[in-house]
Scaffold this active site. Sequence first.
Site, PDB file in Angstrom:
ATOM      1  N   TYR A 177      -4.741   3.834   8.026  1.00 60.04           N
ATOM      2  CA  TYR A 177      -6.098   3.269   8.151  1.00 60.04           C
ATOM      3  C   TYR A 177      -6.727   3.652   9.488  1.00 60.04           C
ATOM      4  CZ  TYR A 177      -3.271   0.602   4.909  1.00 60.04           C
ATOM      5  OH  TYR A 177      -2.390   0.254   3.942  1.00 60.04           O
TER       6      TYR A 177
ATOM      7  N   SER B 100       0.791  -1.240   0.000  1.00 57.54           N
ATOM      8  CA  SER B 100       0.000   0.000   0.000  1.00 57.54           C
ATOM      9  C   SER B 100       0.818   1.283   0.000  1.00 57.54           C
ATOM     10  CB  SER B 100      -0.961   0.024   1.187  1.00 57.54           C
ATOM     11  OG  SER B 100      -2.092  -0.735   0.879  1.00 57.54           O
TER      12      SER B 100
ATOM     13  N   TYR C 229      -4.086  -2.206 -10.229  1.00 62.34           N
ATOM     14  CA  TYR C 229      -3.916  -1.966  -8.784  1.00 62.34           C
ATOM     15  C   TYR C 229      -2.964  -3.003  -8.160  1.00 62.34           C
ATOM     16  CZ  TYR C 229      -5.002  -2.234  -3.818  1.00 62.34           C
ATOM     17  OH  TYR C 229      -4.897  -2.325  -2.450  1.00 62.34           O
TER      18      TYR C 229
ATOM     19  N   LYS D 218       0.283   3.381  -2.946  1.00 61.06           N
ATOM     20  CA  LYS D 218      -0.882   4.276  -3.083  1.00 61.06           C
ATOM     21  C   LYS D 218      -0.456   5.754  -3.071  1.00 61.06           C
ATOM     22  CE  LYS D 218      -4.398   1.129  -0.998  1.00 61.06           C
ATOM     23  NZ  LYS D 218      -3.791  -0.171  -0.929  1.00 61.06           N
TER      24      LYS D 218
ATOM     25  N   VAL E 238       1.217  -3.750   3.768  1.00 60.49           N
ATOM     26  CA  VAL E 238       1.182  -5.046   4.453  1.00 60.49           C
ATOM     27  C   VAL E 238       2.440  -5.898   4.206  1.00 60.49           C
ATOM     28  CG1 VAL E 238      -1.336  -5.243   4.696  1.00 60.49           C
ATOM     29  CG2 VAL E 238      -0.215  -6.139   2.641  1.00 60.49           C
TER      30      VAL E 238
HETATM   31  N1  GLN Z   1      -2.339  -5.391  -1.987  1.00 60.15           N
HETATM   32  C1  GLN Z   1      -2.896  -5.240  -0.687  1.00 60.15           C
HETATM   33  C2  GLN Z   1      -4.410  -5.287  -0.752  1.00 60.15           C
HETATM   34  O1  GLN Z   1      -4.971  -4.745  -1.673  1.00 60.15           O
HETATM   35  C3  GLN Z   1      -2.429  -3.943  -0.089  1.00 60.15           C
HETATM   36  C4  GLN Z   1      -2.944  -3.717   1.298  1.00 60.15           C
HETATM   37  C5  GLN Z   1      -2.029  -2.946   2.201  1.00 60.15           C
HETATM   38  O2  GLN Z   1      -0.819  -2.898   2.005  1.00 60.15           O
HETATM   39  N2  GLN Z   1      -2.593  -2.404   3.253  1.00 60.15           N
HETATM   40  O3  GLN Z   1      -5.061  -5.882   0.071  1.00 60.15           O
END
Ligand code: GLN
Length: 304
Positions: A240, A63, A188, A66, A258
Amino acid sequence: MEYQQILNTIKLELPSLSHTGQVASYIPELAKVSSNKLGMHLYCINSGHYSFGDHEERFSIQSISKVFSLTMAMSIFDDELFQRVDVEPSGNPFNSLIQLEYENGIPRNPFINAGALVISDTLISELKNPKQDFLDFIRDITENNNIAINPKVFRSEKECSFRNAALLNLMKSFGNIKNDIEEVLDFYIFQCAVEMSCKELAIAFMIYANGGKKLSNSTQVLSLQKTKRINAIMQTCGFYDEAGEFSFRVGLPGKSGVGGGIAAVHPGQYAVTVWSPPLNPKGNSALGMYALERLTTLTGYSIF
Ligand code: GLN
């Protein structure tokens, strides 16, 4: 500031902490990464590089990507972008479906999965080769042409992305996804599968510490105003339903993934990254958060 001394202190403190977290396992390929990996890298605007541990080993940025996709979208679009994605903290897990239903398919912010999927959709509508352009963008700000995805992580997530597909379908039903669902999902997941080291991420994140400019040659990658806005979204939404806790304990704009990485900036001072795969229950690197908390404690400075 004696950054190397401070990092050495943090390095000594960390192994004595018990590993409270769990390595992400919902993407099977990520579960194979050793929970003992640990690296930290600080890139200071005035005085260069400081580091310890596995800071040059690449990991799945997940993530953290992003931030890069939002940067690309904000350099293409103006405020109209924020009619399709809001800038409020969600207070919910990163892959939650709940708010989307009663908020009519408009994600809370670009750093939860739903928001990043909308950003991916806007980029697909605008770019001829979204995947190549995305890699080129990261390669440019990192000044490293061999940054790439891990194809195993890419395939692994593709085989189990039911929740992200659900988010896309729900948003499409509200008219907030314009392109083909499979195409958006594919792009994505590609972004999440990029691998970078702490050092490479710190170099890439320098643009957010340096008013939108690359440090090496002062190229303005993103306007100062838009850079400030991205930092504001990182501050309020980068972790988050733990964004408040991160502000409270660390006090820097940042973004987690993650894969166990966290990238953060102290605008005007430095970019810093940590990698430790075990995650706390909110999906953020447990030791990574602790390391950054110690950094702003030992330096005595956060953005507050
Ligand atoms: N690729 C992961 C997902 O879409 C990314 C989530 C994350 O890093 N929080 O669930």
